[in-house]
Scaffold this motif. Structure first.
Motif, PDB file in Angstrom:
ATOM      1  N   ARG A 320       0.805  -1.223   0.000  1.00  0.00           N
ATOM      2  CA  ARG A 320       0.000   0.000   0.000  1.00  0.00           C
ATOM      3  C   ARG A 320       0.841   1.276   0.000  1.00  0.00           C
ATOM      4  NH1 ARG A 320      -4.620  -1.761   4.323  1.00  0.00           N
ATOM      5  NH2 ARG A 320      -2.756  -2.044   5.584  1.00  0.00           N
ATOM      6  N   GLN A 321       2.094   1.214   0.441  1.00  0.00           N
ATOM      7  CA  GLN A 321       2.910   2.425   0.454  1.00  0.00           C
ATOM      8  C   GLN A 321       3.677   2.612  -0.856  1.00  0.00           C
ATOM      9  OE1 GLN A 321       5.671   1.665   3.748  1.00  0.00           O
ATOM     10  NE2 GLN A 321       7.369   1.562   2.296  1.00  0.00           N
ATOM     11  N   ARG A 322       3.591   1.634  -1.776  1.00  0.00           N
ATOM     12  CA  ARG A 322       4.285   1.751  -3.052  1.00  0.00           C
ATOM     13  C   ARG A 322       3.819   3.002  -3.783  1.00  0.00           C
ATOM     14  NH1 ARG A 322       3.685   2.407  -7.791  1.00  0.00           N
ATOM     15  NH2 ARG A 322       1.452   2.469  -7.407  1.00  0.00           N
ATOM     16  N   ARG A 323       4.764   3.797  -4.241  1.00  0.00           N
ATOM     17  CA  ARG A 323       4.454   5.015  -4.983  1.00  0.00           C
ATOM     18  C   ARG A 323       5.401   5.132  -6.175  1.00  0.00           C
ATOM     19  NH1 ARG A 323       0.987   4.597  -1.836  1.00  0.00           N
ATOM     20  NH2 ARG A 323       0.193   6.070  -0.286  1.00  0.00           N
ATOM     21  N   SER A 324       4.974   5.858  -7.178  1.00  0.00           N
ATOM     22  CA  SER A 324       5.831   6.180  -8.310  1.00  0.00           C
ATOM     23  C   SER A 324       6.468   7.538  -8.050  1.00  0.00           C
ATOM     24  CB  SER A 324       5.020   6.232  -9.608  1.00  0.00           C
ATOM     25  OG  SER A 324       4.481   4.963  -9.909  1.00  0.00           O
ATOM     26  N   ALA A 325       7.794   7.581  -7.987  1.00  0.00           N
ATOM     27  CA  ALA A 325       8.493   8.840  -7.775  1.00  0.00           C
ATOM     28  C   ALA A 325       8.314   9.743  -8.994  1.00  0.00           C
ATOM     29  CB  ALA A 325       9.967   8.581  -7.526  1.00  0.00           C
ATOM     30  N   THR A 326       8.236  11.043  -8.757  1.00  0.00           N
ATOM     31  CA  THR A 326       8.150  11.999  -9.864  1.00  0.00           C
ATOM     32  C   THR A 326       9.471  12.728 -10.082  1.00  0.00           C
ATOM     33  OG1 THR A 326       7.267  13.668  -8.344  1.00  0.00           O
ATOM     34  CG2 THR A 326       5.670  12.334  -9.569  1.00  0.00           C
ATOM     35  N   SER A 327      10.342  12.728  -9.064  1.00  0.00           N
ATOM     36  CA  SER A 327      11.685  13.297  -9.216  1.00  0.00           C
ATOM     37  C   SER A 327      12.586  12.716  -8.143  1.00  0.00           C
ATOM     38  CB  SER A 327      11.651  14.829  -9.120  1.00  0.00           C
ATOM     39  OG  SER A 327      11.174  15.235  -7.851  1.00  0.00           O
ATOM     40  N   PHE A 328      13.897  12.716  -8.427  1.00  0.00           N
ATOM     41  CA  PHE A 328      14.886  12.215  -7.479  1.00  0.00           C
ATOM     42  C   PHE A 328      15.824  13.341  -7.066  1.00  0.00           C
ATOM     43  CE2 PHE A 328      14.275   7.910  -9.647  1.00  0.00           C
ATOM     44  CZ  PHE A 328      13.468   7.420  -8.626  1.00  0.00           C
ATOM     45  N   ASP A 329      16.500  13.156  -5.918  1.00  0.00           N
ATOM     46  CA  ASP A 329      17.326  14.229  -5.359  1.00  0.00           C
ATOM     47  C   ASP A 329      18.704  14.336  -5.993  1.00  0.00           C
ATOM     48  OD1 ASP A 329      18.711  12.088  -4.215  1.00  0.00           O
ATOM     49  OD2 ASP A 329      17.758  12.318  -2.266  1.00  0.00           O
ATOM     50  N   GLY A 330      19.144  13.319  -6.733  1.00  0.00           N
ATOM     51  CA  GLY A 330      20.439  13.381  -7.391  1.00  0.00           C
ATOM     52  C   GLY A 330      21.618  13.184  -6.468  1.00  0.00           C
TER      53      GLY A 330
END
Length: 532
Positions: A320-330
């Protein structure tokens, strides 16, 4: 070359994004006709499902190693868990006046073309028949009542069937021609999500590969024009057996009991207006599947587990906590041991989810751009999931690649080129920063000759890619990081970088894992109201 193969190759080439030209799309979003994300069969009897996932004790680390819990009975309570943790809602997000649902099974653009169905004998609290799962309300809509002893006998009392279909328009509204590809990815994600959730209940999953598309459409009621009217039609995709793998149902007997089924409900129309994409119609016809013989399950290659993720989370929580990231911190880095552990989960094993669902040897191999993995040199790597494919992969690629075995002895991971490839990964992924700012990114190389010989297997290659993506999603959550699928990439730029010059191998899906940036403007609320 047959007509279907030619049509397949034409679609595959025309639907590629290229550096100087993207695949045909709508050009803009017609918000007035944005499809309703929920298919409803109005007038069908509804059976409310309990919100029972929190009663499930299964740990994710056990599932990923194939250590399934004791087999649970098939009843309303356990079926509710199966659907809640595979195709159910995971949260609601909101920003200002806008509100949208997230689900346990990911989807390109959160558009969710995938629909789920249940076929079951009479069970405690549930009459025998065909049901559509409405995730919005966590209910089963009864599509067909089947009161026939042959129906019950066909199931042998040892399992149930889950059907999956796709509504192509949901994706085409935003993505145009390439939408058909994304529907197949989403189907693969759904297969894997069902397999994991079933395993958490002690059940094995098997894809019923022999069934023809027309027969599956009839079983799910998708061929009933009178029930759809002007509503968008659904394409039959997959029938999954959930239960004892040695006691799969007799489909002929199942079919013979179906002639006197009583059907309920009418499909809602998702959009008032539509744009027709002839290329999607063409590839749908080209990959139409007739009945085939049941395949012989492949022998799994020996698989040794060397480590488990750092977090020992319950499967219900991680699903249930699975999410698709929209950006990463690099900047986030992961340890090499964590990276190797993630790759281990991608190796096929007959009784381990999600690979227990497949009936064919692994045909997709990740080509990895490693950026920020401590203890591992940045560069290009290849995970060979089926050792028999290694000679063909070597012949297809650049002769100067190193092919240096690296990592644990049991992990078939090869270093091809030690080099900082962040700029290359970004360019190939349609200039998206997310491919370079991650810990690693990858493209999924599929044995395309399988599809050339049997066009209906083109769909299966995309499904396998989606299953790989679902495994990576859960693995990322298990190390407190995040992942996301990348549907927009320059196909032939990837091939040229690897040295691939023909259709023997094609990259069908890209993916990336890293430290996610959280959008603080968004509010999150529970997926379902708490039941009294």
């Amino acid at each position: 070359m047959g007509r279907s193969t030619q049509a397949l190759l034409e679609y595959h080439e025309r639907s590629k994004h290229r550096v100087n030209r993207y695949a045909p799309g709508p050009g803009g979003l017609d918000w007035a006709n944005q499809p309703d994300p929920f298919r409803v069969f109005q007038g069908s009897p509804r059976i409310a499902l309990p919100l029972a996932a929190d009663t499930l004790a299964t740990r994710y680390n056990e599932l990923r190693c194939g250590a399934l819990p004791p087999v649970q009975d098939f009843r309303l309570h356990t079926l509710a868990i199966l659907f809640e943790l595979s195709l159910g809602l995971s949260a609601w997000k909101s920003h200002g006046a806008q509100r949208w649902a997230l689900r346990c099974n990911p989807s390109s653009g959160n558009l969710h073309p995938t629909e789920g169905y249940l076929l079951c004998p009479a069970l405690p609290g549930l009459p025998g028949g065909v049901y559509h799962y409405l995730s919005r309300d966590h209910v089963l809509e009864q599509r067909a009542a089947v009161d026939n002893p042959r129906w019950t006998e066909a199931f042998s009392g040892r399992g149930i069937l889950v059907g999956i279909s796709s509504i192509h328009w949901r994706e085409a509204w935003k993505y145009g021609m390439r939408a058909w590809r994304y529907c197949q990815h989403d189907c693969g994600h759904a297969i894997a999500a069902v397999s994991y959730a079933a395993a958490a209940l002690g059940w094995q999953t098997r894809l019923m590969e022999a069934i023809a598309d027309d027969a599956l459409a009839a079983l799910l009621g998708l061929d009933r024009s009178e029930d759809f009217g002007a509503a968008e039609r659904e394409a039959p995709d997959v029938l999954l057996w959930i239960g004892n793998p040695e006691a799969q149902p007799d489909l002929e007997r199942l079919w013979s009991a179906f002639d006197k089924a009583h059907w309920y409900g009418y499909a809602n129309q998702l959009s008032a207006g539509h744009v027709r994409w002839p290329d999607i119609d063409a590839i749908h016809r080209a990959t139409h599947k007739s009945r085939t013989r049941e395949p012989t399950l492949p022998n799994s290659e020996p698989h040794l587990w060397s480590a488990t993720p750092a977090l020992d989370l319950s499967f219900a929580r991680i699903a249930r906590q699975r999410r698709s990231a929209t950006s990463f911190d690099g900047t986030t880095r992961i340890a090499a041991a964590a990276f190797f552990t993630m790759l281990e989960s991608l190796l096929a094993s007959r009784d381990t989810p999600p690979w227990n669902a497949l009936t064919s040897p692994a045909a997709v191999h990740p080509a990895l751009f490693v950026h920020r993995v401590d203890g591992l040199e940045p560069g290009l790597y290849l995970l060979v999931r089926n050792s028999a494919a290694l000679p063909d992969l070597k012949r297809a690629m650049r002769p100067e690649w190193l092919w240096q075995r690296t990592g644990p002895d049991h992990l078939p991971l090869y270093l091809l080129l030690p080099f900082d490839l962040r700029a290359v990964a970004k360019l190939i992924s349609c200039h998206q920063d997310i491919a370079a700012d991650s810990c690693f990114a990858l493209g999924m190389l599929a044995n395309f000759e399988i599809a050339v010989k049997q066009p209906w297997r083109y769909r299966h290659l995309f499904w396998e890619c989606g299953m790989l993506g679902q495994a990576l999603y859960l693995e990322a959550e298990a190390i407190e990081e995040r992942a996301t699928g990348i549907g927009c990439f320059f196909d032939d730029e990837m091939h040229a970088m690897l040295g691939i010059k023909d259709h023997a191998w094609q990259s069908l899906y890209h993916f990336t894992v890293g430290g996610a940036m959280v959008d603080q403007r968004l509010s999150t609320s529970a997926p379902y109201e708490i039941q009294p």
